[in-house]
Every structure is written in structure tokens, then in C-alpha cells.
Design an enzyme around this catalytic site. Structure first.
Site, PDB file in Angstrom:
ATOM      1  N   LYS A 118       0.820  -1.219   0.000  1.00 20.07           N
ATOM      2  CA  LYS A 118       0.000   0.000   0.000  1.00 20.07           C
ATOM      3  C   LYS A 118       0.847   1.259   0.000  1.00 20.07           C
ATOM      4  O   LYS A 118       0.362   2.321  -0.380  1.00 20.07           O
ATOM      5  CB  LYS A 118      -0.973  -0.002   1.184  1.00 20.07           C
ATOM      6  CG  LYS A 118      -1.977  -1.149   1.105  1.00 20.07           C
ATOM      7  CD  LYS A 118      -3.407  -0.742   1.405  1.00 20.07           C
ATOM      8  CE  LYS A 118      -4.324  -1.890   1.039  1.00 20.07           C
ATOM      9  NZ  LYS A 118      -5.718  -1.668   1.042  1.00 20.07           N
ATOM     10  N   LYS A 208      -9.152  -9.321  -9.926  1.00 16.58           N
ATOM     11  CA  LYS A 208     -10.385  -9.427  -9.157  1.00 16.58           C
ATOM     12  C   LYS A 208     -11.115  -8.092  -9.134  1.00 16.58           C
ATOM     13  O   LYS A 208     -10.502  -7.043  -9.339  1.00 16.58           O
ATOM     14  CB  LYS A 208     -10.083  -9.893  -7.742  1.00 16.58           C
ATOM     15  CG  LYS A 208      -9.538  -8.827  -6.823  1.00 16.58           C
ATOM     16  CD  LYS A 208      -9.460  -9.355  -5.402  1.00 16.58           C
ATOM     17  CE  LYS A 208      -9.194  -8.200  -4.428  1.00 16.58           C
ATOM     18  NZ  LYS A 208     -10.372  -7.387  -4.184  1.00 16.58           N
ATOM     19  N   LYS A 211     -12.941  -2.715  -4.749  1.00  9.44           N
ATOM     20  CA  LYS A 211     -13.659  -1.463  -4.522  1.00  9.44           C
ATOM     21  C   LYS A 211     -12.783  -0.252  -4.800  1.00  9.44           C
ATOM     22  O   LYS A 211     -13.281   0.806  -5.135  1.00  9.44           O
ATOM     23  CB  LYS A 211     -14.292  -1.414  -3.138  1.00  9.44           C
ATOM     24  CG  LYS A 211     -13.385  -1.522  -1.944  1.00  9.44           C
ATOM     25  CD  LYS A 211     -14.217  -1.342  -0.677  1.00  9.44           C
ATOM     26  CE  LYS A 211     -13.802  -2.245   0.454  1.00  9.44           C
ATOM     27  NZ  LYS A 211     -12.438  -2.074   0.936  1.00  9.44           N
TER      28      LYS A 211
HETATM   29  P1  ATP Z   1      -9.499  -2.681  -1.837  1.00 11.15           P
HETATM   30  O1  ATP Z   1      -9.434  -2.514  -3.336  1.00 11.15           O
HETATM   31  O2  ATP Z   1      -9.655  -1.375  -1.089  1.00 11.15           O
HETATM   32  O3  ATP Z   1      -8.432  -3.580  -1.283  1.00 11.15           O
HETATM   33  P2  ATP Z   1     -11.371  -4.865  -1.837  1.00 11.15           P
HETATM   34  O4  ATP Z   1     -12.552  -4.845  -2.750  1.00 11.15           O
HETATM   35  O5  ATP Z   1     -10.229  -5.745  -2.193  1.00 11.15           O
HETATM   36  O6  ATP Z   1     -10.911  -3.375  -1.599  1.00 11.15           O
HETATM   37  P3  ATP Z   1     -11.137  -5.431   0.966  1.00 11.15           P
HETATM   38  O7  ATP Z   1     -11.579  -4.363   1.920  1.00 11.15           O
HETATM   39  O8  ATP Z   1      -9.677  -5.598   0.683  1.00 11.15           O
HETATM   40  O9  ATP Z   1     -11.935  -5.227  -0.423  1.00 11.15           O
HETATM   41  O10 ATP Z   1     -11.721  -6.816   1.426  1.00 11.15           O
HETATM   42  C1  ATP Z   1     -12.967  -6.943   2.108  1.00 11.15           C
HETATM   43  C2  ATP Z   1     -13.427  -8.375   2.003  1.00 11.15           C
HETATM   44  O11 ATP Z   1     -13.951  -8.628   0.679  1.00 11.15           O
HETATM   45  C3  ATP Z   1     -12.324  -9.416   2.223  1.00 11.15           C
HETATM   46  O12 ATP Z   1     -12.836 -10.460   3.023  1.00 11.15           O
HETATM   47  C4  ATP Z   1     -12.008  -9.915   0.818  1.00 11.15           C
HETATM   48  O13 ATP Z   1     -11.521 -11.244   0.859  1.00 11.15           O
HETATM   49  C5  ATP Z   1     -13.360  -9.801   0.111  1.00 11.15           C
HETATM   50  N1  ATP Z   1     -13.236  -9.576  -1.337  1.00 11.15           N
HETATM   51  C6  ATP Z   1     -12.667  -8.492  -1.918  1.00 11.15           C
HETATM   52  N2  ATP Z   1     -12.751  -8.551  -3.261  1.00 11.15           N
HETATM   53  C7  ATP Z   1     -13.378  -9.726  -3.566  1.00 11.15           C
HETATM   54  C8  ATP Z   1     -13.763 -10.365  -4.801  1.00 11.15           C
HETATM   55  N3  ATP Z   1     -13.497  -9.796  -5.968  1.00 11.15           N
HETATM   56  N4  ATP Z   1     -14.389 -11.566  -4.733  1.00 11.15           N
HETATM   57  C9  ATP Z   1     -14.646 -12.142  -3.536  1.00 11.15           C
HETATM   58  N5  ATP Z   1     -14.313 -11.579  -2.329  1.00 11.15           N
HETATM   59  C10 ATP Z   1     -13.690 -10.386  -2.333  1.00 11.15           C
HETATM   60 MG    MG Z   2      -8.387  -5.762  -1.006  1.00 11.81          MG
END
Ligand code: ATP
Ligand code: MG
Length: 343
Positions: A118, A208, A211
Site C-alpha cells: 500500500k 479481481k 472497490k
Molecule cells: P481494496 O481494493 O480497497 O483492497 P477490496 O474490494 O479488495 O478493496 P477489501 O476491503 O480488501 O476489499 O476486502 C474486504 C473483504 O472482501 C475481504 O474479506 C475480501 O476477501 C473480500 N473480497 C474483496 N474482493 C473480492 C472479490 N473480488 N471476490 C470475492 N471476495 C472479495
Molecule cells: Mg483488497
């Protein structure tokens, strides 16, 4: 005493369909499944929200909406042993962090890969908070003697450092000071997951859905207008094979859509695959997925809208009063152990 299951989702950016299917739904299912035998702490890690820059004007509303998402996903907070609370409303989290900080080594923290990832490429905007947040996370866990902490693989290293800190302090101050959370292998077993769901980006299905992806078309947000979401699905990147297959290796975009369809419709993957694999009309298929996403978002957003701020705030206040008592008791025990209070 019941074993404690503790988990939280940060409220920094609007969650996606990937977060919903990969995190909210499994966490809520896990909580409801174990509610008879465990204490469930689903908290909002609000102090973790600005380790990286955010829009502070919307944070308070985002935190409340995060709680509503837990409820709309099916968390039964009417049960006495399922609690939802905001971290910053329990001051002991911050106080405990300072004490733990003084038993955490700079060297071991410097090895945290998430910090390296990060902070990579940034020079002057890396905060001490981003560096230190795994210790706050350790406090979140150790304050409540949590044994199980369902989290993604990207957080395993932080759980390991939590275990190291707890073991170190137990060795110094007495074995009963902290419950050491279960090792990561046992955590995964408890969650019953090694399948690792990964909903793909709609514009680059080798990645993947995230967000924080700056491309709006890559992700379905839980707050997306359903018509906008339909357009995103219809224009999702798939492949030029010409036949639908469930094959993440060669047709990841198509496979991710098949997976979304199964998860949202409540059908098994086998059932969905039986219906679509071998067919050639991508457009017809995407339309069915888009309809399902439309129905899901409409229904989910109606459920969220039906939950009043007042209901959420009352539930939070009740759990926060309960959690303050538990956390203060633990903090006092630790303050006594380190010599700040008379034994
Ligand atoms: P960021 O891009 O800010 O890292 P993110 O979408 O990866 O956001 P996180 O806050 O890192 O989300 O993760 C929150 C939860 O969502 C975690 O348990 C992670 O395993 C799950 N998660 C994130 N993206 C996916 C995806 N594409 N499919 C399934 N589970 C997901
Ligand atoms: Mg993430």
C-alpha cells in the site's frame, strides 16, 4: 465462557458485489450458524478508515451504511450474543494499542507485506497510521479474547503478528493475560473455506473486482443504480472463444459471470453450468445475468432503505455499552499486568 468470533469490514470505500458475495454473505452465514454456541462480534473498524486518504465528509454516513449492509445481508442482531459496534466508540481500543505498541518490534512490523504494497510508489503521504494499523487490529482482537477471526488471506500476516504479540506478553506477564487467536490454518478450517471466491473485474477479468479500482465499469457497487449495473454487465469483457465454458483459466470473464449467476439466483454452480455451458449466444446469457443483478440490487437496496438510522443507532448503543464493559475489564487487567494499576 463462549468462544468469540470477531470480524469487521472497513468503511472506507463503497463495497462491491465482490465484497458482498465474498465477505458479507459468508460472514453473516458463519455468524448465524454459530450464534447458538459462540459470541459474535461484528464490528465496524472505523479508526482504520483513514490510514489512507478518504473523504471525511461522508465517513459518518458510510459507517452507518456499513452496519445496514450487515443487517441487509441477513445478520440477526436481535440475538443477545450477536453484537455490532463501532471501534471508535470503545476507547479501550486506542489505549490498548499504545500498550501493545510497546511490545511490538519495529523489525517485525517492517516485514508486513500489506504495508509495503500500500505504500509502494508513495513518498510523502505514507502515514504512521498505515504502518501501525496491524497493532490496532491486534488490540481489536485481543481486547475481546477472540479465538476466530474470519478474514481474507491478505490479512493472515496481521493475524500472525497478533498471535506473536499475545504469546510474547503472556510469556512475560502470565499465560492467562490474553486468549491467543487460533492459527491461520485452523481459522480457514473453521470458516470451511479454501475455495477462495474471487469475483473478477468486469473490464479485466484476469484481475479481481476491487472497490478501490478507479474504473467504474470494472465493478458493481452495492449502491449502483440497477439500470447502470445492467449496462456494466452487458458490456463486461468476456472472450472470443464463441462458446460458453466454466473455465477460469481460459475464459475467466465468462466463468465469473456464471459464478455470479449461481450465487445470486441461489442455484448450484452445476445447475447453472448445465443450463449455459455449450451455448453460443453470449448476449442472451449476459442478459440473464444482468436481470439477476438488477433484481438483487433492487431488493438489497430496498432492504437497506427500510432500515432506519434510529434502529441502527439504538442497536449500536446497546452493543457499545456491553462491549465497553468487556473491553475496559480487559484493559484494566493489562494495565495491572504492566504495572500501571495496583495488583
Ligand atoms: P481494496 O481494493 O480497497 O483492497 P477490496 O474490494 O479488495 O478493496 P477489501 O476491503 O480488501 O476489499 O476486502 C474486504 C473483504 O472482501 C475481504 O474479506 C475480501 O476477501 C473480500 N473480497 C474483496 N474482493 C473480492 C472479490 N473480488 N471476490 C470475492 N471476495 C472479495
Ligand atoms: Mg483488497
Amino acid at each position: 465462557m463462549k468462544d468469540v468470533i470477531l470480524t469487521g469490514v472497513r468503511a472506507n470505500e463503497e463495497p462491491t458485489l465482490g465484497n458482498y458475495l465474498g465477505a458479507y454473505v459468508p460472514m453473516v452465514e458463519l455468524s448465524n450458524r454459530h450464534a447458538a454456541t459462540h459470541q459474535i462480534n461484528m464490528f465496524v473498524p472505523d479508526l482504520h478508515s483513514f490510514t489512507t486518504p478518504i473523504d471525511h465528509a461522508t465517513l459518518y454516513e458510510n459507517i452507518l451504511r456499513g452496519v445496514k449492509y450487515y443487517l441487509a445481508a441477513g445478520l440477526d442482531i436481535e440475538r443477545d450474543n450477536i453484537d455490532v459496534y463501532r471501534q471508535s466508540f470503545i476507547p479501550a481500543h486506542s489505549e490498548m494499542t499504545w500498550i501493545l505498541d510497546c511490545f511490538t518490534y519495529f523489525g517485525e512490523m517492517s516485514r508486513m507485506t500489506q504495508f509495503k504494497d500500500k505504500s509502494a510508489g508513495q513518498t510523502d503521504s505514507i502515514t504512521v497510521g498505515l504502518f501501525n494499523y496491524p497493532v490496532l487490529m491486534a488490540a481489536d482482537i485481543l481486547l475481546y479474547d477472540a479465538k476466530y477471526v474470519p478474514l481474507g488471506e491478505d490479512q493472515f500476516q496481521h493475524l500472525e503478528i497478533t498471535r506473536d504479540i499475545a504469546l510474547r506478553m503472556n510469556n512475560k506477564f502470565g499465560q492467562e493475560l490474553f486468549t491467543v487467536p487460533a492459527p491461520t490454518a485452523e481459522q480457514s478450517k473453521f470458516m470451511g473455506r479454501d475455495k477462495g471466491l474471487r469475483i473478477r473485474s468486469l473490464t479485466d477479468p484476469t484481475k479481481k473486482m476491487s472497490k478501490s479500482d478507479p474504473s467504474e465499469n470494472a465493478k458493481i457497487l452495492l449502491s449502483d443504480d440497477p439500470d447502470t449495473a445492467v449496462k456494466k454487465i452487458l458490456s463486461a469483457t468476456t472472450d472470443s472463444v464463441g462458446v460458453i465454458n466454466f473455465d477460469f483459466e481460459n475464459q475467466p470473464g465468462m466463468s465469473s459471470l456464471l459464478q455470479i449467476l449461481a450465487l445470486l439466483s441461489g442455484k448450484s454452480q452445476a445447475e447453472v453450468n448445465k443450463e449455459w455451458v455449450g451455448k453460443t449466444r453470449y448476449g442472451d446469457f449476459k442478459k440473464v445475468v444482468a436481470d439477476e443483478v438488477y433484481m438483487f440490487l433492487t431488493d438489497f437496496q430496498n432492504r437497506v432503505a427500510a432500515i432506519s438510522d434510529d434502529y441502527v443507532l439504538k442497536a449500536l448503543a446497546k452493543s457499545e455499552a456491553k462491549m465497553n464493559k468487556i473491553a475496559e475489564r480487559k484493559l484494566y487487567k493489562v494495565q495491572t499486568a504492566v504495572g500501571l494499576r495496583r495488583a
